[in-house]
Design a protein around this motif. Sequence first.
Motif, PDB file in Angstrom:
ATOM      1  N   PRO A 119    -135.940 -48.070  69.064  1.00 31.33           N
ATOM      2  CA  PRO A 119    -136.388 -48.349  70.433  1.00 31.33           C
ATOM      3  C   PRO A 119    -137.477 -49.433  70.444  1.00 31.33           C
ATOM      4  O   PRO A 119    -138.261 -49.542  69.496  1.00 31.33           O
ATOM      5  N   ARG A 121    -139.478 -52.776  73.230  1.00 37.02           N
ATOM      6  CA  ARG A 121    -139.728 -53.318  74.581  1.00 37.02           C
ATOM      7  C   ARG A 121    -138.952 -54.603  74.845  1.00 37.02           C
ATOM      8  O   ARG A 121    -138.336 -54.771  75.880  1.00 37.02           O
ATOM      9  N   LEU A 147    -132.673 -49.677  77.907  1.00 33.82           N
ATOM     10  CA  LEU A 147    -133.345 -49.544  76.616  1.00 33.82           C
ATOM     11  C   LEU A 147    -134.504 -50.514  76.431  1.00 33.82           C
ATOM     12  O   LEU A 147    -135.426 -50.236  75.666  1.00 33.82           O
ATOM     13  N   ARG A 230    -137.457 -56.277  69.089  1.00 34.00           N
ATOM     14  CA  ARG A 230    -136.232 -56.066  68.335  1.00 34.00           C
ATOM     15  C   ARG A 230    -135.420 -57.367  68.388  1.00 34.00           C
ATOM     16  O   ARG A 230    -135.383 -58.022  69.436  1.00 34.00           O
TER      17      ARG A 230
END
Length: 271
Positions: A119, A121, A147, A230
């Motif tokens: 997970p 941001r 997500l 990510r």
Amino acid sequence: MSAHATIAPLEPTASLSVEKVLSVTHWNEHLFSFRIARPASFRFRSGEFVMIGLMGDNGKPLLRAYSVASPAWDEELEFLSIKVPDGPLTSKLQQIKVGDEIYLGRKPTGTLVADALLPGRRLFLLGTGTGLAPWMSLIRDPDIYSLFEEVIVVHSVRRVSDLAYREVLESLLADDPLVAEEAAAKLTYVPTVTREDFHTTVRIEGLIESGKLFEGGSATPPHFDPDHDRVMLCGSMAMIKETAEMLEARGFTEGSNAKPGEYVIERAFVG
């Protein structure tokens, strides 16, 4: 009679179905996309790839791995491909027309999926050339916006005409039936062209190093942060290698379906 008219019908196998070509778009002389029918039994996660192909000269299926460019909910399957004049498959594939048949693998797979990431941001989707294809799948999937708070698509190409789907991306998917509202609020499109005049002409690695990639976003630091960011990488070997090294140096770990991480690449494409 032309060679095109003498092609024998394809026959399904245990691992391949045979699907009809529904539309073909030629972006320029070396880039095209096409859509095929989707079998009712075909299930995939946005960002995955599948084997597609045609009959080879030896009478056996000639297959290559292609990322699906349509989202998991789409009733059709879309693919983005380069045209290689002497390429075993693409020399034939670039000549397909509506109504033609194509082989479709029955088992999609891949690591350019949300499941392979922890997970976070911000989601950065960094692609060169046809490496844009899995991003077109992911950014049209509502799950991605639930997500992540921000989704940044970076597409680096040599020429302006190589910016496939540019109008759709510049509109931030304004006509998309499922994600238009979320994309308007959360999606950022960063195109860059390295060999022609354009408002951005720096390679992806340069956008990262200069901090330009992080302008106009949230208050998160103007660099990659493994706690919150990510990253997915798809495209040229050089970009993937250099960017992955940058990420590793900042404390990112590569993820997989078995063990999610802070960034992912598609091992099937990079060897």
